[in-house]
Scaffold this motif. Structure first.
Motif, PDB file in Angstrom:
ATOM      1  N   ARG A   1       0.824  -1.202   0.000  1.00  0.00           N
ATOM      2  CA  ARG A   1       0.000   0.000   0.000  1.00  0.00           C
ATOM      3  C   ARG A   1       0.864   1.261   0.000  1.00  0.00           C
ATOM      4  O   ARG A   1       0.441   2.304  -0.497  1.00  0.00           O
ATOM      5  CB  ARG A   1      -0.936  -0.001   1.208  1.00  0.00           C
ATOM      6  CG  ARG A   1      -1.957  -1.120   1.142  1.00  0.00           C
ATOM      7  CD  ARG A   1      -3.005  -1.016   2.220  1.00  0.00           C
ATOM      8  NE  ARG A   1      -3.990  -2.098   2.081  1.00  0.00           N
ATOM      9  CZ  ARG A   1      -5.158  -2.127   2.710  1.00  0.00           C
ATOM     10  NH1 ARG A   1      -5.504  -1.142   3.526  1.00  0.00           N
ATOM     11  NH2 ARG A   1      -5.977  -3.140   2.528  1.00  0.00           N
ATOM     12  N   ALA A   2       2.042   1.155   0.562  1.00  0.00           N
ATOM     13  CA  ALA A   2       2.917   2.326   0.627  1.00  0.00           C
ATOM     14  C   ALA A   2       3.883   2.415  -0.550  1.00  0.00           C
ATOM     15  O   ALA A   2       4.146   3.504  -1.062  1.00  0.00           O
ATOM     16  CB  ALA A   2       3.708   2.303   1.928  1.00  0.00           C
ATOM     17  N   TYR A   3       4.406   1.260  -0.980  1.00  0.00           N
ATOM     18  CA  TYR A   3       5.481   1.268  -1.964  1.00  0.00           C
ATOM     19  C   TYR A   3       5.094   0.703  -3.331  1.00  0.00           C
ATOM     20  O   TYR A   3       5.884   0.795  -4.280  1.00  0.00           O
ATOM     21  CB  TYR A   3       6.678   0.465  -1.435  1.00  0.00           C
ATOM     22  CG  TYR A   3       7.400   1.123  -0.292  1.00  0.00           C
ATOM     23  CD1 TYR A   3       8.247   2.205  -0.499  1.00  0.00           C
ATOM     24  CD2 TYR A   3       7.243   0.658   1.011  1.00  0.00           C
ATOM     25  CE1 TYR A   3       8.924   2.810   0.551  1.00  0.00           C
ATOM     26  CE2 TYR A   3       7.908   1.257   2.077  1.00  0.00           C
ATOM     27  CZ  TYR A   3       8.753   2.331   1.832  1.00  0.00           C
ATOM     28  OH  TYR A   3       9.413   2.928   2.880  1.00  0.00           O
ATOM     29  N   GLY A   4       3.922   0.116  -3.440  1.00  0.00           N
ATOM     30  CA  GLY A   4       3.519  -0.455  -4.716  1.00  0.00           C
ATOM     31  C   GLY A   4       4.473  -1.542  -5.167  1.00  0.00           C
ATOM     32  O   GLY A   4       4.824  -2.443  -4.396  1.00  0.00           O
ATOM     33  N   GLY A   5       4.947  -1.467  -6.410  1.00  0.00           N
ATOM     34  CA  GLY A   5       5.817  -2.491  -6.971  1.00  0.00           C
ATOM     35  C   GLY A   5       7.186  -2.599  -6.326  1.00  0.00           C
ATOM     36  O   GLY A   5       7.898  -3.598  -6.530  1.00  0.00           O
ATOM     37  N   TRP A   6       7.575  -1.586  -5.529  1.00  0.00           N
ATOM     38  CA  TRP A   6       8.856  -1.652  -4.823  1.00  0.00           C
ATOM     39  C   TRP A   6       8.765  -2.443  -3.520  1.00  0.00           C
ATOM     40  O   TRP A   6       9.793  -2.732  -2.893  1.00  0.00           O
ATOM     41  CB  TRP A   6       9.357  -0.237  -4.511  1.00  0.00           C
ATOM     42  CG  TRP A   6       9.850   0.491  -5.719  1.00  0.00           C
ATOM     43  CD1 TRP A   6       9.191   1.447  -6.432  1.00  0.00           C
ATOM     44  CD2 TRP A   6      11.106   0.300  -6.369  1.00  0.00           C
ATOM     45  NE1 TRP A   6       9.952   1.884  -7.484  1.00  0.00           N
ATOM     46  CE2 TRP A   6      11.144   1.193  -7.472  1.00  0.00           C
ATOM     47  CE3 TRP A   6      12.211  -0.537  -6.132  1.00  0.00           C
ATOM     48  CZ2 TRP A   6      12.230   1.269  -8.334  1.00  0.00           C
ATOM     49  CZ3 TRP A   6      13.290  -0.451  -6.982  1.00  0.00           C
ATOM     50  CH2 TRP A   6      13.310   0.436  -8.069  1.00  0.00           C
ATOM     51  N   ALA A   7       7.569  -2.797  -3.112  1.00  0.00           N
ATOM     52  CA  ALA A   7       7.399  -3.499  -1.835  1.00  0.00           C
ATOM     53  C   ALA A   7       8.123  -4.842  -1.774  1.00  0.00           C
ATOM     54  O   ALA A   7       8.764  -5.150  -0.755  1.00  0.00           O
ATOM     55  CB  ALA A   7       5.911  -3.682  -1.527  1.00  0.00           C
ATOM     56  N   PRO A   8       8.031  -5.696  -2.813  1.00  0.00           N
ATOM     57  CA  PRO A   8       8.694  -7.008  -2.716  1.00  0.00           C
ATOM     58  C   PRO A   8      10.190  -6.933  -2.416  1.00  0.00           C
ATOM     59  O   PRO A   8      10.652  -7.609  -1.487  1.00  0.00           O
ATOM     60  CB  PRO A   8       8.396  -7.647  -4.083  1.00  0.00           C
ATOM     61  CG  PRO A   8       7.122  -7.021  -4.516  1.00  0.00           C
ATOM     62  CD  PRO A   8       7.203  -5.607  -4.041  1.00  0.00           C
ATOM     63  N   PRO A   9      10.977  -6.136  -3.164  1.00  0.00           N
ATOM     64  CA  PRO A   9      12.400  -6.108  -2.814  1.00  0.00           C
ATOM     65  C   PRO A   9      12.680  -5.452  -1.471  1.00  0.00           C
ATOM     66  O   PRO A   9      13.570  -5.899  -0.736  1.00  0.00           O
ATOM     67  CB  PRO A   9      13.044  -5.309  -3.966  1.00  0.00           C
ATOM     68  CG  PRO A   9      11.935  -4.538  -4.585  1.00  0.00           C
ATOM     69  CD  PRO A   9      10.714  -5.375  -4.408  1.00  0.00           C
ATOM     70  N   ILE A  10      11.906  -4.413  -1.107  1.00  0.00           N
ATOM     71  CA  ILE A  10      12.167  -3.719   0.159  1.00  0.00           C
ATOM     72  C   ILE A  10      11.940  -4.651   1.349  1.00  0.00           C
ATOM     73  O   ILE A  10      12.815  -4.818   2.211  1.00  0.00           O
ATOM     74  CB  ILE A  10      11.289  -2.460   0.281  1.00  0.00           C
ATOM     75  CG1 ILE A  10      11.759  -1.393  -0.713  1.00  0.00           C
ATOM     76  CG2 ILE A  10      11.334  -1.901   1.707  1.00  0.00           C
ATOM     77  CD1 ILE A  10      10.840  -0.195  -0.810  1.00  0.00           C
ATOM     78  N   LEU A  11      10.764  -5.270   1.415  1.00  0.00           N
ATOM     79  CA  LEU A  11      10.479  -6.158   2.540  1.00  0.00           C
ATOM     80  C   LEU A  11      11.168  -7.505   2.375  1.00  0.00           C
ATOM     81  O   LEU A  11      11.574  -8.122   3.363  1.00  0.00           O
ATOM     82  CB  LEU A  11       8.964  -6.356   2.688  1.00  0.00           C
ATOM     83  CG  LEU A  11       8.521  -7.078   3.963  1.00  0.00           C
ATOM     84  CD1 LEU A  11       8.964  -6.304   5.205  1.00  0.00           C
ATOM     85  CD2 LEU A  11       7.013  -7.279   3.990  1.00  0.00           C
ATOM     86  N   GLY A  12      11.299  -7.967   1.135  1.00  0.00           N
ATOM     87  CA  GLY A  12      11.957  -9.251   0.905  1.00  0.00           C
ATOM     88  C   GLY A  12      13.400  -9.250   1.370  1.00  0.00           C
ATOM     89  O   GLY A  12      13.867 -10.216   1.980  1.00  0.00           O
ATOM     90  N   ILE A  13      14.120  -8.168   1.106  1.00  0.00           N
ATOM     91  CA  ILE A  13      15.510  -8.066   1.565  1.00  0.00           C
ATOM     92  C   ILE A  13      15.572  -8.052   3.085  1.00  0.00           C
ATOM     93  O   ILE A  13      16.425  -8.708   3.700  1.00  0.00           O
ATOM     94  CB  ILE A  13      16.173  -6.805   0.969  1.00  0.00           C
ATOM     95  CG1 ILE A  13      16.411  -6.996  -0.535  1.00  0.00           C
ATOM     96  CG2 ILE A  13      17.482  -6.480   1.683  1.00  0.00           C
ATOM     97  CD1 ILE A  13      16.850  -5.734  -1.251  1.00  0.00           C
ATOM     98  N   ALA A  14      14.653  -7.311   3.724  1.00  0.00           N
ATOM     99  CA  ALA A  14      14.624  -7.264   5.193  1.00  0.00           C
ATOM    100  C   ALA A  14      14.357  -8.654   5.770  1.00  0.00           C
ATOM    101  O   ALA A  14      15.053  -9.102   6.690  1.00  0.00           O
ATOM    102  CB  ALA A  14      13.561  -6.280   5.662  1.00  0.00           C
TER     103      ALA A  14
END
Length: 462
Positions: free
Chosen positions: A350-363
């Motif tokens: 909801r916050a990052y759209g298509g950037w969400a997978p790499p952002i949270l996935g890396i974490a």
């Protein structure tokens, strides 16, 4: 009743009201006896991180070992575990997670201090120590409790420290794969193989290599996740007052749910707030002392301050990042079909759209990987205590057997997407079982631990 149903049944017993009362009681007793030192001296705990090991004895430099412990403590529990607590206990679960943390800061401090107090430095500078080494000092029942703890711990290591982490690294990679249209099943397999290789390369070097790797990874991964979460807080700042109100209100009153769902009871908020809080910060489990015993320090009480700051960073800071994100974005109410990391991912979407997978996935991947590394050591200390120190079998071959055994479940756990819930239930159950003998020892030696911490604070060394 099959194995998974049995695990869930035992989990319900272990994490019932008696277990919560024991945890709370121990934490409250330490807080009162210590005059809430974990809150009063939090600033000194932060300053203590600058200590370089001057005048101390041990095997690993202070900050490197602290990073290794943080690597184990900050795991998927900080993302998937917190989101599970909010899913099952509502917004009020976050309040009880904070209570768990404040009490846990004192409990972890005593545990860490006892680890340094009870260890033995051999003539060649090696350390013999860990949680069973102070448990066995309890009069009459101590030796038996230490053996029970060691068995529960090396079994538990395959839950909280291995299969849960491998499964969630793969889950993070799966999110990234879906975001880019890759085959999620193949992505899980690749993640499992890579984890297998990189974990083996590190753990074969023992605690020093684990600490060296954590020294670089842990500060980066903490900064990455905190920054990403704060951006969401800012984006949904309009919902922030409502989120805070819900957290404090529904900690004490039932919370209704949208869409005709059953809602959340106060008992659920307390139970899952404490269970997932403990899963994340591990205060009372007796896990971290297995590493803290090896820290190069000049006073056992100094190690206690590392324990204080460890829990503060893990739960008050990093877990709160996830919890607020789940509540301010409203996903915990609007998407009741989602649990764990999937709930957190929806919030990030909801916050990052298509950037969400790499952002949270890396974490997710970094949190889980560092936990895999340090929990190998926790399991190894207790594996050797049982087979070598208790039964007298040769230590070196058993050490290598453990390290090889450690990496074997990684690939199967990574590809077993359907066993996500079973891995969590097993981990919860074993955490509760290993906490029991440890809490008995911590309660018995609390005056010793608190006395050492007070003595160090009076020394003016920090």
């Amino acid at each position: 009743m099959d194995v998974i149903e049995l695990i869930r049944y035992i989990d319900g017993l272990v994490w019932g009201l008696p277990a919560i009362m024991i945890l709370v009681g121990t934490g409250v007793a330490i807080a009162i006896l210590g005059g809430f030192f974990q809150v009063r001296y939090l600033g000194k705990a932060f300053k203590n991180l600058l200590y370089k090991g001057t005048g101390g004895k041990g095997e690993v430099k202070p900050f490197a070992l602290f990073a290794a412990v943080m690597g184990a403590t900050v795991g998927v529990g900080n993302i998937a575990g917190v989101s599970t607590a909010v899913h099952l206990g509502g917004a009020g679960a976050l309040f009880w997670m904070w209570v768990c943390a404040i009490l846990g800061m004192g409990t972890k401090a005593v545990e860490a201090t006892l680890a340094a107090w009870s260890r033995r430095i051999t003539p060649d500078g090696r350390v013999e120590g860990g949680t069973p080494y102070y448990i066995r000092l309890v009069p009459v029942i101590g030796p038996a409790l230490a053996v029970v703890f060691s068995v529960f711990t090396f079994i538990a290591a395959y839950g909280i420290g291995n299969t849960v982490q491998a499964n969630n690294v793969a889950l993070g990679v799966e999110y990234i794969a879906k975001g880019y249209g890759w085959d999620p099943g193949l992505a899980r397999l690749v993640a499992g193989v890579l984890m297998f290789v990189f974990t083996a390369l590190v753990v074969l070097g023992g605690i020093r290599r684990i600490a060296d790797v954590s020294n670089y990874l842990v500060p980066f991964m903490a900064f990455w996740y905190i920054a990403a979460s704060l951006i969401i807080w800012v984006k949904y700042a309009g919902n922030f007052p409502l989120a805070i109100k819900e957290i404090f209100t529904y900690a004490f009153t039932p919370q209704a749910a949208a869409g005709g769902l059953a809602g959340w009871m106060v008992y659920s908020a307390i139970r899952y707030g404490f269970a997932r809080g403990l899963f994340s910060n591990e205060a009372g489990l007796g896990s971290a002392p297995n590493a803290y015993a090896y820290m190069t320090v000049d006073h056992p009480g100094r190690v206690g301050l590392y324990g204080v700051f460890e829990v503060f960073m893990d739960t008050i800071v990093i877990c709160t990042m996830t919890g607020i994100v789940d509540v301010v974005t409203r996903v915990y109410i609007e998407r009741p079909d989602l649990d764990g990391a999937a709930l957190a991912m929806e919030a990030f979407y909801r916050a990052y759209g298509g950037w969400a997978p790499p952002i949270l996935g890396i974490a997710l991947a970094l949190f889980a990987y560092t936990t895999l590394l340090t929990w190998e050591w926790y399991g190894e200390v207790n594996w050797l205590y049982f087979w070598s120190k208790t039964l007298g079998l040769p230590e070196k071959p058993l050490m290598w057997i453990w390290r090889v055994m450690w990496v074997i479940p990684i690939i199967p756990a990574a590809v077993s997407a359907g066993l996500f819930k079973a891995f969590w239930d097993f981990a919860d159950t074993m955490n509760g079982l290993m906490a029991i003998p440890n809490l008995i020892a911590v309660a018995y030696f609390a005056p010793v631990g608190i006395g050492l911490i007070k003595d160090f604070l009076k020394s003016g060394k920090v």
